[in-house]
Design a protein around this motif. Sequence first.
Motif, mmCIF file in Angstrom:
data_model
loop_
_atom_site.group_PDB
_atom_site.id
_atom_site.type_symbol
_atom_site.label_atom_id
_atom_site.label_comp_id
_atom_site.label_asym_id
_atom_site.label_seq_id
_atom_site.Cartn_x
_atom_site.Cartn_y
_atom_site.Cartn_z
ATOM 1 N N PHE A 193 8.167 -13.063 -21.095
ATOM 2 C CA PHE A 193 6.856 -13.636 -20.794
ATOM 3 C C PHE A 193 6.718 -15.013 -21.418
ATOM 4 O O PHE A 193 6.265 -15.970 -20.756
ATOM 5 C CB PHE A 193 5.751 -12.711 -21.310
ATOM 6 N N ALA A 194 7.114 -15.152 -22.679
ATOM 7 C CA ALA A 194 7.011 -16.443 -23.361
ATOM 8 C C ALA A 194 7.891 -17.493 -22.693
ATOM 9 O O ALA A 194 7.486 -18.655 -22.547
ATOM 10 C CB ALA A 194 7.383 -16.288 -24.839
ATOM 11 N N ARG A 195 9.093 -17.092 -22.269
ATOM 12 C CA ARG A 195 9.981 -18.037 -21.582
ATOM 13 C C ARG A 195 9.379 -18.508 -20.262
ATOM 14 O O ARG A 195 9.492 -19.680 -19.900
ATOM 15 C CB ARG A 195 11.354 -17.398 -21.340
ATOM 16 N N GLU A 196 8.735 -17.585 -19.537
ATOM 17 C CA GLU A 196 8.140 -17.962 -18.258
ATOM 18 C C GLU A 196 6.948 -18.896 -18.461
ATOM 19 O O GLU A 196 6.764 -19.852 -17.700
ATOM 20 C CB GLU A 196 7.700 -16.711 -17.494
ATOM 21 N N VAL A 197 6.139 -18.650 -19.483
ATOM 22 C CA VAL A 197 5.041 -19.562 -19.809
ATOM 23 C C VAL A 197 5.593 -20.952 -20.103
ATOM 24 O O VAL A 197 5.063 -21.966 -19.638
ATOM 25 C CB VAL A 197 4.220 -19.032 -21.001
ATOM 26 N N GLN A 198 6.667 -21.010 -20.879
ATOM 27 C CA GLN A 198 7.295 -22.289 -21.181
ATOM 28 C C GLN A 198 7.780 -22.981 -19.915
ATOM 29 O O GLN A 198 7.568 -24.184 -19.724
ATOM 30 C CB GLN A 198 8.479 -22.067 -22.123
ATOM 31 N N ARG A 199 8.448 -22.223 -19.042
ATOM 32 C CA ARG A 199 9.008 -22.809 -17.830
ATOM 33 C C ARG A 199 7.914 -23.441 -16.975
ATOM 34 O O ARG A 199 8.054 -24.563 -16.486
ATOM 35 C CB ARG A 199 9.744 -21.743 -17.014
ATOM 36 N N VAL A 200 6.817 -22.731 -16.795
ATOM 37 C CA VAL A 200 5.719 -23.239 -15.967
ATOM 38 C C VAL A 200 5.099 -24.477 -16.592
ATOM 39 O O VAL A 200 4.891 -25.499 -15.932
ATOM 40 C CB VAL A 200 4.659 -22.146 -15.761
ATOM 41 N N ASN A 201 4.809 -24.413 -17.885
ATOM 42 C CA ASN A 201 4.094 -25.516 -18.528
ATOM 43 C C ASN A 201 4.941 -26.769 -18.694
ATOM 44 O O ASN A 201 4.390 -27.866 -18.795
ATOM 45 C CB ASN A 201 3.539 -25.050 -19.883
ATOM 46 N N ARG A 202 6.272 -26.632 -18.723
ATOM 47 C CA ARG A 202 7.117 -27.821 -18.817
ATOM 48 C C ARG A 202 7.036 -28.676 -17.551
ATOM 49 O O ARG A 202 7.353 -29.860 -17.584
ATOM 50 C CB ARG A 202 8.565 -27.429 -19.098
ATOM 51 N N GLU A 203 6.633 -28.076 -16.440
ATOM 52 C CA GLU A 203 6.505 -28.835 -15.190
ATOM 53 C C GLU A 203 5.204 -29.621 -15.112
ATOM 54 O O GLU A 203 5.101 -30.561 -14.320
ATOM 55 C CB GLU A 203 6.599 -27.888 -13.991
ATOM 56 N N PHE A 204 4.212 -29.243 -15.892
ATOM 57 C CA PHE A 204 2.894 -29.845 -15.734
ATOM 58 C C PHE A 204 2.811 -31.321 -16.100
ATOM 59 O O PHE A 204 2.131 -32.084 -15.411
ATOM 60 C CB PHE A 204 1.843 -29.053 -16.516
ATOM 61 N N PRO A 205 3.444 -31.800 -17.205
ATOM 62 C CA PRO A 205 3.272 -33.221 -17.536
ATOM 63 C C PRO A 205 3.653 -34.159 -16.406
ATOM 64 O O PRO A 205 2.881 -35.068 -16.053
ATOM 65 C CB PRO A 205 4.176 -33.406 -18.761
ATOM 66 N N SER A 206 4.816 -33.959 -15.805
ATOM 67 C CA SER A 206 5.221 -34.856 -14.726
ATOM 68 C C SER A 206 4.419 -34.605 -13.460
ATOM 69 O O SER A 206 4.069 -35.549 -12.733
ATOM 70 C CB SER A 206 6.719 -34.695 -14.445
ATOM 71 N N ALA A 207 4.093 -33.331 -13.172
ATOM 72 C CA ALA A 207 3.375 -33.019 -11.939
ATOM 73 C C ALA A 207 1.952 -33.571 -11.964
ATOM 74 O O ALA A 207 1.493 -34.208 -11.011
ATOM 75 C CB ALA A 207 3.355 -31.514 -11.716
ATOM 76 N N TYR A 208 1.236 -33.355 -13.070
ATOM 77 C CA TYR A 208 -0.130 -33.878 -13.170
ATOM 78 C C TYR A 208 -0.143 -35.395 -13.231
ATOM 79 O O TYR A 208 -1.098 -36.032 -12.771
ATOM 80 C CB TYR A 208 -0.833 -33.311 -14.398
ATOM 81 N N SER A 209 0.906 -35.983 -13.794
ATOM 82 C CA SER A 209 0.941 -37.443 -13.910
ATOM 83 C C SER A 209 0.904 -38.130 -12.553
ATOM 84 O O SER A 209 0.457 -39.278 -12.445
ATOM 85 C CB SER A 209 2.193 -37.887 -14.670
ATOM 86 N N LEU A 210 1.350 -37.450 -11.511
ATOM 87 C CA LEU A 210 1.294 -38.031 -10.171
ATOM 88 C C LEU A 210 -0.141 -38.349 -9.757
ATOM 89 O O LEU A 210 -0.393 -39.283 -9.002
ATOM 90 C CB LEU A 210 1.919 -37.073 -9.152
ATOM 91 N N PHE A 211 -1.100 -37.565 -10.240
ATOM 92 C CA PHE A 211 -2.502 -37.793 -9.894
ATOM 93 C C PHE A 211 -3.125 -38.917 -10.717
ATOM 94 O O PHE A 211 -4.211 -39.386 -10.398
ATOM 95 C CB PHE A 211 -3.315 -36.515 -10.104
ATOM 96 N N PHE A 212 -2.445 -39.317 -11.782
ATOM 97 C CA PHE A 212 -3.005 -40.306 -12.689
ATOM 98 C C PHE A 212 -2.333 -41.664 -12.554
ATOM 99 O O PHE A 212 -2.582 -42.566 -13.321
ATOM 100 C CB PHE A 212 -2.863 -39.826 -14.142
ATOM 101 N N GLY A 213 -1.441 -41.813 -11.591
ATOM 102 C CA GLY A 213 -0.736 -43.077 -11.422
ATOM 103 C C GLY A 213 0.541 -43.103 -12.210
ATOM 104 O O GLY A 213 0.745 -42.343 -13.146
ATOM 105 N N LYS A 214 1.417 -44.014 -11.835
ATOM 106 C CA LYS A 214 2.737 -44.088 -12.453
ATOM 107 C C LYS A 214 2.717 -44.818 -13.783
ATOM 108 O O LYS A 214 3.587 -44.624 -14.604
ATOM 109 C CB LYS A 214 3.714 -44.775 -11.494
ATOM 110 N N ASN A 215 1.765 -45.718 -13.987
ATOM 111 C CA ASN A 215 1.771 -46.535 -15.202
ATOM 112 C C ASN A 215 0.956 -45.859 -16.284
ATOM 113 O O ASN A 215 -0.237 -45.608 -16.118
ATOM 114 C CB ASN A 215 1.172 -47.926 -14.902
ATOM 115 N N ARG A 216 1.605 -45.563 -17.394
ATOM 116 C CA ARG A 216 0.936 -44.891 -18.491
ATOM 117 C C ARG A 216 1.180 -45.693 -19.766
ATOM 118 O O ARG A 216 2.277 -46.183 -20.001
ATOM 119 C CB ARG A 216 1.456 -43.475 -18.668
#
Length: 223
Positions: A193-216
């Motif tokens: 369960f902990a590994r799966e939580v990690q796997r899902v959440n590791r995708e969020f930074p790059s995926a959500y960043s698409l909605f905020f523009g490329k320049n950070r």
Amino acid sequence: MTLWNYQRNQYGPYNIYSYYVGYNPQTSVNPNLHYPKIHQRAFLSPFTFVAGDVTIEKNTFVAPFVSIRADEGTPFYIGSNSNLQDGVILHGLKNKYVEKNNKRFSIYIGNRVSCAHGSLVHGPCRVEDDVFIGFNSIVYNAVIGEGSFISSGAVVTNGVELKPRSFVPPGANIDTQGKANVLATVPETEEEFAREVQRVNREFPSAYSLFFGKNRCSCGLAC
């Protein structure tokens, strides 16, 4: 017309983002001003609050309504590929520290740590790599060994140190070293369960960043 454009044109505006990322206030407790150091590849969600001497490393995901407040106890460190889920609170007591690599921290959180929804991590505490901190649980004045699993609603406090891969059952109160010493190791089901939580959440930074523009910028926000 896309759904987003339809909603914006008919009902907008949508997605008005709100953050506070900035200096701690000057007080007698903490007179020195510090600005957070946030890796460009970390992601801060809307309604995040980050103040003071806080370091957040790459690819760490900070969900909405997380408070990281180094205005009393300080400094805080959060390693890479970790996630602080919705409603997580980080705060620390003045002049109370843990040590890691010969440095003092109010809160130290390692790599690949998951802090689940509504959990409280209060310094002084050290959370080693690959730890899972469950929903609405509390870690305060403790050292959590690598790979440990703290279940929902549990409390770990009073200066205890959990050995690596310790399993804290749901609702348990681990407030003596004797209780900590007899904890079982993490069951395979909870490790998965902990590994799966990690796997899902590791995708969020790059995926959500698409909605905020490329320049950070260096504070972790979209420019």
